[in-house]
Each structure stands twice: as structure tokens, then as C-alpha cells.
Design a protein around this motif. Structure first.
Motif, mmCIF file in Angstrom:
data_model
loop_
_atom_site.group_PDB
_atom_site.id
_atom_site.type_symbol
_atom_site.label_atom_id
_atom_site.label_comp_id
_atom_site.label_asym_id
_atom_site.label_seq_id
_atom_site.Cartn_x
_atom_site.Cartn_y
_atom_site.Cartn_z
ATOM 1 N N LYS A 281 3.130 -35.096 -5.373
ATOM 2 C CA LYS A 281 3.481 -33.787 -5.072
ATOM 3 C C LYS A 281 4.957 -33.465 -5.467
ATOM 4 O O LYS A 281 5.778 -34.395 -5.774
ATOM 5 C CB LYS A 281 3.649 -33.779 -3.460
ATOM 6 C CG LYS A 281 2.089 -33.804 -2.921
ATOM 7 C CD LYS A 281 2.309 -34.226 -1.371
ATOM 8 C CE LYS A 281 0.772 -34.464 -0.750
ATOM 9 N NZ LYS A 281 0.770 -34.805 0.690
ATOM 10 N N GLU A 283 7.739 -32.721 -4.178
ATOM 11 C CA GLU A 283 8.938 -33.426 -3.686
ATOM 12 C C GLU A 283 9.225 -34.796 -4.237
ATOM 13 O O GLU A 283 10.010 -35.258 -3.907
ATOM 14 C CB GLU A 283 8.942 -33.042 -2.145
ATOM 15 C CG GLU A 283 7.811 -33.755 -1.520
ATOM 16 C CD GLU A 283 6.645 -32.746 -1.272
ATOM 17 O OE1 GLU A 283 5.553 -33.110 -0.480
ATOM 18 O OE2 GLU A 283 6.308 -31.805 -1.958
ATOM 19 N N LYS A 284 8.082 -35.073 -4.472
ATOM 20 C CA LYS A 284 8.306 -36.604 -4.994
ATOM 21 C C LYS A 284 8.382 -36.934 -6.376
ATOM 22 O O LYS A 284 8.788 -37.935 -6.869
ATOM 23 C CB LYS A 284 7.048 -37.451 -4.537
ATOM 24 C CG LYS A 284 6.896 -37.645 -2.918
ATOM 25 C CD LYS A 284 5.964 -38.474 -2.583
ATOM 26 C CE LYS A 284 5.876 -38.842 -1.182
ATOM 27 N NZ LYS A 284 4.840 -40.018 -0.485
ATOM 28 N N ARG A 413 8.414 -28.703 -11.342
ATOM 29 C CA ARG A 413 8.004 -29.399 -10.299
ATOM 30 C C ARG A 413 6.862 -28.679 -9.547
ATOM 31 O O ARG A 413 5.756 -29.580 -9.029
ATOM 32 C CB ARG A 413 8.992 -29.380 -9.029
ATOM 33 C CG ARG A 413 10.385 -30.068 -9.479
ATOM 34 C CD ARG A 413 11.427 -30.443 -8.393
ATOM 35 N NE ARG A 413 12.332 -31.316 -8.451
ATOM 36 C CZ ARG A 413 12.149 -32.708 -8.128
ATOM 37 N NH1 ARG A 413 11.020 -33.059 -7.751
ATOM 38 N NH2 ARG A 413 13.066 -33.564 -8.415
ATOM 39 N N GLU A 414 6.649 -27.477 -9.360
ATOM 40 C CA GLU A 414 5.602 -26.906 -8.685
ATOM 41 C C GLU A 414 4.516 -27.049 -9.487
ATOM 42 O O GLU A 414 3.379 -27.347 -8.907
ATOM 43 C CB GLU A 414 5.984 -25.447 -8.561
ATOM 44 C CG GLU A 414 4.571 -24.689 -7.870
ATOM 45 C CD GLU A 414 4.923 -23.038 -8.055
ATOM 46 O OE1 GLU A 414 5.016 -22.443 -7.060
ATOM 47 O OE2 GLU A 414 5.335 -22.514 -9.423
ATOM 48 N N GLY A 417 3.198 -30.677 -9.222
ATOM 49 C CA GLY A 417 2.617 -31.031 -7.892
ATOM 50 C C GLY A 417 1.436 -30.264 -7.542
ATOM 51 O O GLY A 417 0.589 -30.537 -6.874
#
Length: 584
Positions: A281, A283-284, A413-414, A417
């Protein structure tokens, strides 16, 4: 120029070249191979260290005909068809396996997504089938079938050894006349007055008609040599390789590759064991953003990052639930290496604006499956002067100065994820928004409408009224914006509407023959009224438009008369005379 290559044989460098390809991964060698095979005699590939250094050598090597879009499916198709014949053509083994692949649906939304994709599959020649749980289990008998509702099966998919693929492409490039030099880092790119390039290396300079940047996560460094900030960033991608699994070794045929979409991982057979790679994801997951700020470490080539099993443990547990034999499997290797992302996860392919004869083939999150097709695409474009088909979504010029580093990081990131999220029609993604590109009415409209994103601009997609179900709520059926958009269409047809066109490009065309150019470009001729260029003369612009409309109306009436006359003639020639007379 002379140098000693890896075999200590003294070779003479070319001092001029038609095309210099920078980067010796699977993409760069594919571009060189296709250019040389198509007949270009002076192709040079420069690799800073050794072939496959970077992202290629440690890739998991997945190949698939599948793509949720339309245009890139052609790239995938051309890649696989090349890989099927490359070993016979070059004599170099490529380690290509084609057991097929299955995308697993374990929720109702996934089943809808697969049905949606099936409506698009016949636009291409590749096979794709929606299959039930029984067929899924036949293709991958080690699955826990409790949650499997359906599968999207693509025969011909599989995996290939990235190192062997690159060596075969390099062998083919040499076979057709290309020169490959390494180690040969590019230290400078100097444009000449006639549109050529002086490509500088520690071994000397090559004068090239064009250069192709295919340098993977070094793309920013090469771009900076000519003042470009290519929006690419490395991300840490991990995959796990197991030791021999007895249940796998006992199988009579190779397992299909599976993609557990809810678990967000791929899994395939690796010899008598298994290989699976998750997408964490947002955030990780980990970005190597220091390389964007400070540059790639000069000596980085075939190194890896430190693995972090804890970061992917959620996906490991889901994989163990879906494929129970993993619970007892021993892990022999965890690979954690850099792969390159752009803000929208699509590569940047083609000539770059701002300089002449500078091409890019960078930003590949899935370089192995793209390499073969991209090499052919760019070769055809370079040789013929125009692309063989539309890949506008990969235009390297789609980004502007509004793509700053915070936006790049947020979107990478998006994209990572969201790698396996449900792909709805008319999808919007909101990370990094809004950019600084905001029109004068943005603050007025942002709380009254659902915003879309176009070329860095926020633009209203539809407007709220009291009682509407607001917000972005995608669906494979009628969405919450269906009725409001219908209401707006009716309003515009019956009354009037206003639209914010800030994202649209604006062109100023001027000069003696500008109207001739526009007459050729546009479907209709430009109005031949000079008052259009003199708005200070009151009423002239309005009268010019009125005259123009009258002219269009006259043409339309004349056209209708011609059609009516032709129809009458046809009627007279086709209708039997007795009926004709009775009719009248």
C-alpha cells in the motif's frame, strides 16, 4: 578513437552515428536491435557499465498480453511475438515460458471489472477468456478455491529471463550491424547548430544525428545534461523466491502465472519452487527519493537494496492463504531492487520538445514486457517519420513545470499502492492534487463540483445541486454523476452553459500565410474578414460571424437540394411505373 573492450580486443569506435542509444537494459538493446534490423546502418549503443545493469537484471520477468488500456496492448503483443522467435533468430537462449496467466477475482467488483475488460478484448487479436473456478483450479491446482469467484485467463502469457533476453537482443543488434560499447558512460550531450548531437564519453565524442535516452533510473541524470528534469523516480520493489516445493515438483506441467488482485501480488513457478512479488500500500512502499534530490550513486549498477520482509508481511500472509503450500516453503532469496516510476506509471516514449532529435524511452515500471514492442514502435517512428499507431498516453511531453518533486513522489506512491486496485471507467486519482495550476474560478467552483484533472489543471466534471449524491463514486454501472450530467446537457441544449477551458492548449498563429495553414488544418475555411483581427471596430466581429453563419447556411441548403435531387432520380429509376403513377 580506440579502446579495449571486455575481451581485451582493440576495437575502433565510430566517430559518427545515425542514432546513439544510451542505456544497455532490455529497452535500450531492443531499440538498437530494431533500428539495425530495419536497415539503419550506423547504430551505436552506449552502456555505462555492463548490459542489464540497473533494473533489468533483477526483474521478475513477467510477460502478458493483458493491459487494461487499449493502445499499450499492441506493445505487449509485439513484445511477446518477438520473444517467441528471438532465440531461433539469434541463437541466444532467452528462457521464455508461456504457461498462460490468470487474474483472480474474489469479489463481486472484480467480476464486474473482468466483464468490463472482456467487452474490450476483441479490439485486439490476442486471446482472453473469462473462466469459472473449475478452470482456474485446473490451471493452478495448488489454489485455495474458497474465495475464487472467477478468473481472467490469457493464454500465451508467462515469464522470461531478463538477462538472457537482453543478451539475445544485443546479439541480434550486433548481427544486423549495430555497435555496442561498454563501459561507456555518457558525460555530456552537446547539440549542434544543424540539429545533431555531440555525445561525449571518457573515450571520445560521437557525432549523432539523434540520441535515444533509454537509461532507466539514470534518465534524470542524462536529461539534466541538456537541462531537462525528467519526472522519474525509483521505487523499491521486492519479490520472494522459495526453495523446492514438493507439491510443485510433483506437477506434470508448469503452473500458470496468477495475479491475486485482492492480495495485490503476482505468483509464478520458479523451477521447482515459487516466486511471488507484492505491491505494498502507498503508506508502506518505499521511494528512493534521495536519488531525485542528490542523483544516483555513480557506482550503482547491479546492486540491490536491503530487503524488508516485515513491510510485505501482510501480502505474504494473503499469499499463504491463497496458496497454502507457501506456509511450509523455505525462502531462499528476497530481491529488493529499484524500478522506475513516472507520476502516472506510463513510460515516456518519443521525441522530446525543446530540443531537436532527442528521444526518450524511459519511465518503465514494467520494462520487460514493454521492451520488445517499444523497440519496434520507436524504430518505426524514427525510420518512417511518424508513429505506427497511437500511444498519446505515453507522450514524453505530457508533463510540464507543474510536475515538481512533491507531486512526483505523491503520484509514484499512489500508482504503486494502487497497482492492483479495481480499474473503473473514468477513473480519477487524487494524490498530489491540486497543483499550482489553478484557474481563476477554481476557488469558486471547488466546493460546488466534482473536479477532474487535466494537464495539471483542476477542471469541473459535473456540478452539485441540493439532494445530489456528491463526491467521486465510480462504478461499472450508472454512477452518481449520471443524472447530474444529463441535467447539465439538457440545460446547455435548452438554455446556455459555461465551461472552464483552462486545460486546453492555446496557439497563436501569425504570419503572411497563416490563414492558408489554418485552412489546411481545419475542417472548414477561415472567414475571410479582416475585421476578425480588428476587434476595436464596433460590430464588425459580430457581423463577420453572422456573414460566416449565413455562408454555412447557404451551403447546407445547396447540399440538401443536391441530395433531394439525387434521391428523386433514384426513386424514378427504381420504382415500377404502374406504382409510380398510382402513387401520384
Amino acid at each position: 578513437m580506440r579502446r579495449a573492450d571486455a575481451t581485451s580486443k582493440c576495437v575502433r569506435w565510430k566517430e559518427t552515428a545515425e542514432t546513439v542509444v544510451i542505456g544497455g537494459g532490455c529497452v535500450g538493446t531492443s531499440v538498437a536491435y530494431h533500428l539495425a534490423k530495419s536497415g539503419m546502418k550506423d547504430v551505436v549503443l552506449l552502456e555505462k557499465s555492463e548490459l542489464t545493469a540497473g533494473s533489468t537484471w533483477h526483474a521478475a520477468g513477467l510477460t502478458t498480453y493483458y493491459h487494461p488500456g487499449i493502445n499499450l496492448k499492441k506493445v505487449h503483443y509485439d513484445s511477446i511475438k518477438l520473444y517467441e522467435r528471438l532465440e531461433a533468430e539469434t541463437g541466444q537462449a532467452v528462457g521464455f515460458h508461456q504457461p498462460g496467466s490468470v487474474r483472480i477475482a474474489s469479489t463481486a467488483a472484480r467480476v464486474d471489472e473482468m466483464r468490463y475488460q472482456m467487452t474490450r478484448t476483441h479490439w485486439h487479436v490476442t486471446e482472453q477468456y473469462m473462466i469459472g473456478p473449475e478452470k482456474v483450479q485446473e490451471l493452478f491446482p495448488l489454489l485455495n478455491m474458497d474465495k475464487v469467484l472467477a478468473g481472467l485467463y490469457t493464454p500465451g502469457d508467462g515469464h522470461i529471463d531478463p538477462y538472457s533476453l537482453t543478451m539475445a537482443l544485443a546479439a541480434g543488434a550486433r548481427m544486423y550491424g549495430a555497435q555496442i560499447y561498454n563501459p561507456a558512460p555518457v558525460t555530456g550531450l552537446v547539440p549542434t547548430a544543424d540539429g545533431k548531437w555531440d555525445v561525449q564519453t571518457p573515450h571520445g565524442t560521437i557525432r549523432a544525428n539523434r540520441v535515444v535516452n533509454a537509461t532507466g533510473f539514470w534518465a534524470r541524470e542524462v536529461g539534466k545534461l541538456i537541462g531537462f528534469e525528467h519526472p522519474t523516480i525509483p521505487v523499491h520493489h521486492q519479490y520472494v523466491v522459495t526453495a523446492t516445493v514438493p507439491e510443485v515438483k510433483a506437477l506434470k506441467k508448469e503452473l500458470a502465472v496468477i495475479r491475486d488482485l485482492e492480495g495485490s501480488y503476482y505468483l509464478r513457478q520458479e523451477r521447482d519452487g515459487l516466486l511471488f512479488g507484492p505491491y505494498e500500500k502507498m503508506e508502506k512502499m518505499v521511494l528512493q527519493d534521495s536519488w531525485v534530490r542528490d542523483g544516483v550513486p555513480p557506482g550503482f549498477g547491479k546492486e540491490l537494496f536491503e530487503s524488508d520482509l516485515d513491510r510485505i508481511m501482510e501480502h505474504v500472509e494473503m499469499a499463504m492463504e491463497m496458496v497454502p503450500v507457501l506456509k511450509k516453503a523455505d525462502i531462499i532469496n528476497i530481491v529488493s531492487g529499484p524500478i522506475t516510476y513516472t507520476p502516472d506509471l506510463l513510460p515516456m516514449l518519443g521525441p522530446h520538445q525543446g530540443v531537436r532529435n532527442y528521444w526518450t524511452a524511459i519511465g518503465f515500471g514494467y520494462g520487460v514486457i514493454h521492451a520488445g514492442g517499444v523497440g519496434k514502435f520507436l524504430s518505426d517512428w524514427i525510420r518512417n517519420g511518424e508513429p505506427p499507431y497511437d500511444l498519446i498516453e505515453c507522450d514524453p511531453n505530457r508533463y510540464g513545470s507543474w510536475v515538481d518533486v512533491p507531486f512526483l513522489c505523491a503520484k509514484a506512491r499512489e500508482s504503486y499502492g494502487f497497482n492492483n486496485v479495481v480499474g473503473y471507467p473514468k477513473e480519477e486519482r487524487f494524490a498530489g492534487r491540486p497543483t499550482y495550476r489553478r484557474s481563476g474560478v477554481y476557488d469558486l467552483l471547488k466546493d460546488k463540483s466534482s473536479m477532474g484533472f487535466h494537464a495539471g489543471w483542476e477542471q469541473p466534471h459535473w456540478f452539485y445541486k441540493p439532494g445530489d449524491d456528491t463526491g467521486y463514486k465510480p462504478s461499472f454501472r450508472r454512477t452518481n454523476w449520471f443524472e447530474p450530467v444529463g441535467r447539465e446537457c439538457k440545460l446547455v441544449m435548452e438554455k446556455v452553459g459555461v465551461i472552464d477551458l483552462s486545460p486546453f492548449g492555446k496557439f497563436i498563429v501569425k504570419g503572411k500565410d497563416s490563414h492558408k495553414l489554418l485552412d489546411r488544418l481545419f475542417a472548414n475555411t477561415m472567414p475571410k474578414v479582416r475585421a476578425l483581427l480588428q476587434p476595436r471596430r464596433s460590430g464588425r466581429t459580430a457581423r463577420a460571424h453572422q456573414d460566416l453563419l449565413h455562408g454555412y447556411a447557404a451551403r447546407a441548403i445547396f447540399f440538401c437540394r443536391i441530395v433531394l435531387m439525387l434521391f428523386s432520380v433514384l426513386l424514378l429509376s427504381c420504382v415500377p411505373k404502374p406504382f409510380f403513377f398510382n402513387f401520384f
